[in-house]
Scaffold this motif. Structure first.
Motif, PDB file in Angstrom:
ATOM      1  N   ALA A 217       0.826  -1.206   0.000  1.00  0.00           N
ATOM      2  CA  ALA A 217       0.000   0.000   0.000  1.00  0.00           C
ATOM      3  C   ALA A 217       0.861   1.257   0.000  1.00  0.00           C
ATOM      4  N   LEU A 218       1.943   1.255   0.770  1.00  0.00           N
ATOM      5  CA  LEU A 218       2.832   2.416   0.786  1.00  0.00           C
ATOM      6  C   LEU A 218       3.466   2.645  -0.587  1.00  0.00           C
ATOM      7  N   ALA A 219       3.881   1.567  -1.246  1.00  0.00           N
ATOM      8  CA  ALA A 219       4.458   1.718  -2.583  1.00  0.00           C
ATOM      9  C   ALA A 219       3.431   2.253  -3.566  1.00  0.00           C
ATOM     10  N   ALA A 220       2.169   1.792  -3.480  1.00  0.00           N
ATOM     11  CA  ALA A 220       1.128   2.289  -4.385  1.00  0.00           C
ATOM     12  C   ALA A 220       0.863   3.765  -4.150  1.00  0.00           C
ATOM     13  N   VAL A 221       0.817   4.186  -2.886  1.00  0.00           N
ATOM     14  CA  VAL A 221       0.595   5.611  -2.589  1.00  0.00           C
ATOM     15  C   VAL A 221       1.733   6.457  -3.140  1.00  0.00           C
ATOM     16  N   LEU A 222       2.964   5.979  -3.005  1.00  0.00           N
ATOM     17  CA  LEU A 222       4.094   6.735  -3.534  1.00  0.00           C
ATOM     18  C   LEU A 222       4.014   6.854  -5.053  1.00  0.00           C
ATOM     19  N   VAL A 223       3.667   5.778  -5.744  1.00  0.00           N
ATOM     20  CA  VAL A 223       3.569   5.831  -7.209  1.00  0.00           C
ATOM     21  C   VAL A 223       2.477   6.781  -7.641  1.00  0.00           C
ATOM     22  N   VAL A 224       1.296   6.716  -7.000  1.00  0.00           N
ATOM     23  CA  VAL A 224       0.189   7.611  -7.365  1.00  0.00           C
ATOM     24  C   VAL A 224       0.553   9.059  -7.095  1.00  0.00           C
ATOM     25  N   THR A 225       1.202   9.320  -5.976  1.00  0.00           N
ATOM     26  CA  THR A 225       1.591  10.696  -5.640  1.00  0.00           C
ATOM     27  C   THR A 225       2.576  11.255  -6.665  1.00  0.00           C
ATOM     28  N   VAL A 323      11.943  17.879  -3.623  1.00  0.00           N
ATOM     29  CA  VAL A 323      12.144  17.526  -2.216  1.00  0.00           C
ATOM     30  C   VAL A 323      11.068  16.553  -1.740  1.00  0.00           C
ATOM     31  N   GLY A 324       9.836  16.767  -2.159  1.00  0.00           N
ATOM     32  CA  GLY A 324       8.760  15.869  -1.744  1.00  0.00           C
ATOM     33  C   GLY A 324       8.934  14.462  -2.271  1.00  0.00           C
ATOM     34  N   VAL A 325       9.288  14.353  -3.565  1.00  0.00           N
ATOM     35  CA  VAL A 325       9.490  13.020  -4.146  1.00  0.00           C
ATOM     36  C   VAL A 325      10.660  12.307  -3.467  1.00  0.00           C
ATOM     37  N   ALA A 326      11.758  13.031  -3.238  1.00  0.00           N
ATOM     38  CA  ALA A 326      12.918  12.427  -2.582  1.00  0.00           C
ATOM     39  C   ALA A 326      12.578  11.971  -1.165  1.00  0.00           C
ATOM     40  N   ALA A 327      11.792  12.792  -0.448  1.00  0.00           N
ATOM     41  CA  ALA A 327      11.417  12.404   0.913  1.00  0.00           C
ATOM     42  C   ALA A 327      10.531  11.166   0.910  1.00  0.00           C
ATOM     43  N   ALA A 328       9.612  11.086  -0.067  1.00  0.00           N
ATOM     44  CA  ALA A 328       8.738   9.911  -0.141  1.00  0.00           C
ATOM     45  C   ALA A 328       9.534   8.657  -0.449  1.00  0.00           C
ATOM     46  N   VAL A 329      10.464   8.717  -1.402  1.00  0.00           N
ATOM     47  CA  VAL A 329      11.284   7.549  -1.739  1.00  0.00           C
ATOM     48  C   VAL A 329      12.150   7.132  -0.552  1.00  0.00           C
ATOM     49  N   LEU A 330      12.736   8.129   0.126  1.00  0.00           N
ATOM     50  CA  LEU A 330      13.567   7.818   1.292  1.00  0.00           C
ATOM     51  C   LEU A 330      12.758   7.164   2.398  1.00  0.00           C
TER      52      LEU A 330
END
Length: 492
Positions: A217-225, A323-330
């Motif tokens: 679920a976390l991976a799906a939320v990151l991809v959608v975001t 910054v947001g994308v990097a924080a989500a991936v991290l």
């Protein structure tokens, strides 16, 4: 010739001469000439017997004859006069039935001892038994009977226990000893489980609480975001391009818009006025810009070429988006790493013994009276008591602890074991090996480690450990060989 070469040649000649002298065998003495043959042939004389060869003295002892050494005979356990059988009672509380049988033709005096597990106490004892404290222990930990068994008779003993831990199995072994209390006749063990002991059921966690589902679920939320942010950024970039093209007059003229003054078309009369074609008046102040009503934009013969459109500049995504994308991936990577580390740490068994490399088998840990198997033997420790009478005096500052151990050979061949591999661990972490001299005395002069255990047989014998201090051992480690993982028995 140099002196060094002369020396070398001389040394070589001497060495060669010594080699020749050593190679020449010793010549036999001169034999006397044979006498002349007699004129008349007589009867043939018997041939003399050959003389025995005289050994050449070499100064070394003669080698022993090539006879295979005889292996020691396996331990032979005589049939004990007293046997013990034990069963667990089907009662709500832990209960046991002990049958002591004398199969001989003479009466036998014996002492029966039943070990009490840690955290339990005897509530019912029959046949005159009593709960006692073993020598060297701090509390009551056994039930003792002193019996005189008639010839070919059986005595039945009953005990009931109470424990502080509910829902667990309880093992309480019992042994019958001789009059000295050190050499066992026979031992038996039984484990009470109880009819109403609930079986623990392991229920699976809900789907939404399982780690793989949460990570998915976390991976799906990151991809959608990330997809939504990229789509929004592309839309904003297109809108900014359209707005830039509509607000630029040059781009509008190049796109075919209506002619304006100064755009290259004929000047209208109203625009030219009386001063058309005349130079600028003195009232005009400041610099004159083309396309702003200046003389350069009034009435031209040839139309002005349209200005080419400005090339679009590639805009970079905003900093907050990066910054947001990097924080989500991290955050996702940290979560996956933390979950993986947690699973690996939880899977580590701190009590597990080495089972790979040089070790053979898997180490097993149990309590008194529980049969524990390793590579070749099945060990059962029935009793451990310190300060037992009837043993030789220990060294200065030492105290002897006697363990009643049953050993069963599980292999198809004879197996030997060694006293130095049997250890008793003390509370401080130190350990001592079995005292072989004291063990021999406890076994009536028989060295139990010098004789192998026959295939499929079981031996019951006492092992003696000499410890220092007042605390008894906390654990026994028994093994059949050097590379065996062995078993460990917790001592209450």
């Amino acid at each position: 010739m140099p002196a060094s070469r002369r020396h070398h040649r001389t040394l070589a000649v001497i060495v060669n001469c010594l080699g020749v002298l050593a190679a020449v065998p010793a010549l036999p003495g001169t034999a006397p000439r044979a006498a002349a043959a007699p004129a008349q042939p007589g009867p043939a004389a018997a041939a003399p017997a050959p003389e025995r060869a005289t050994p050449i003295p070499t100064g070394m002892p003669a080698a022993p004859p090539a006879v295979p050494p005889a292996s020691p005979a396996p331990i032979q356990m005589s049939k004990p006069p007293v046997t013990v059988a034990m069963t667990a009672a089907n009662t709500p509380a832990p209960g046991y039935q002990i049958e002591v049988r004398n199969a001989g033709n003479t009466p036998v005096d014996t002492t029966v001892r039943q070990e009490l597990p840690a955290g339990s106490q005897a509530t019912t004892v029959t046949a005159g038994g009593r709960a006692t404290r073993a020598i060297g222990s701090s509390g009551v930990n056994e039930v003792t009977w002193r019996l005189r068994l008639p010839a070919r008779s059986t005595s039945t003993l009953h005990t009931a226990l109470s424990t502080t831990t509910q829902g667990r199995s309880v093992t309480a072994p019992a042994c019958a000893y001789g009059t000295d209390g050190t050499r066992p006749y026979d031992c038996a063990t039984a484990t009470w489980t109880g009819p109403g002991v609930p079986v623990a059921k392991v229920t699976a966690a809900p789907v939404w609480r399982r780690p793989p589902v949460l990570l998915g679920a976390l991976a799906a939320v990151l991809v959608v975001t990330v997809g939504v942010l990229l789509w929004w950024w592309q839309r904003r970039r297109q809108r900014s391009r359209v707005a830039t093209g509509a607000g630029d007059p040059a781009l509008a003229r190049g796109a075919g818009g209506p002619a304006s003054p100064g755009a290259g078309g004929p000047a209208s009369p109203a625009a030219s006025g009386p001063a058309a074609g005349a130079p600028a008046t003195h009232g005009t102040r400041g610099p004159v810009h083309p396309g702003a009503g200046s003389p350069a934009d009034r009435g031209t013969v040839y139309p002005r070429p349209a200005m080419p459109p400005l090339p679009g500049q590639r805009r970079k995504p905003p900093v907050w988006l990066l910054v947001g994308v990097a924080a989500a991936v991290l955050a996702g990577l940290v979560g996956v790493g933390a979950w993986t580390a947690t699973q690996r740490v939880s899977a580590i068994d701190t009590n597990k013994q080495p089972t790979s490399g040089a070790w053979i088998g898997r180490s097993v840990t149990g309590a008194l009276g529980v049969p524990l198997r390793e590579a070749a033997f099945e060990f059962t420790v029935y009793r451990v008591a310190c300060g037992t009478q009837g043993l030789p005096s220990a060294q200065a500052g030492g105290r002897q602890c006697l363990a009643t151990v049953g050993v069963r050979n599980l292999t198809q061949g004879e197996q030997t074991w060694h006293g130095q591999l049997q250890r008793a661990y003390l509370p401080g972490g130190n350990w001592v090996a079995a005292d072989e001299d004291a063990t021999r005395v406890a076994n009536l002069g028989r060295d139990v480690f010098a004789q192998p255990v026959a295939a499929g047989s079981r031996v019951l014998l006492p092992l003696v450990f000499t410890v220092h201090g007042t605390d008894p051992p906390r654990q026994l480690e028994l093994r059949s060989g050097v590379f065996s993982a062995g078993v460990r028995v917790d001592v209450p």
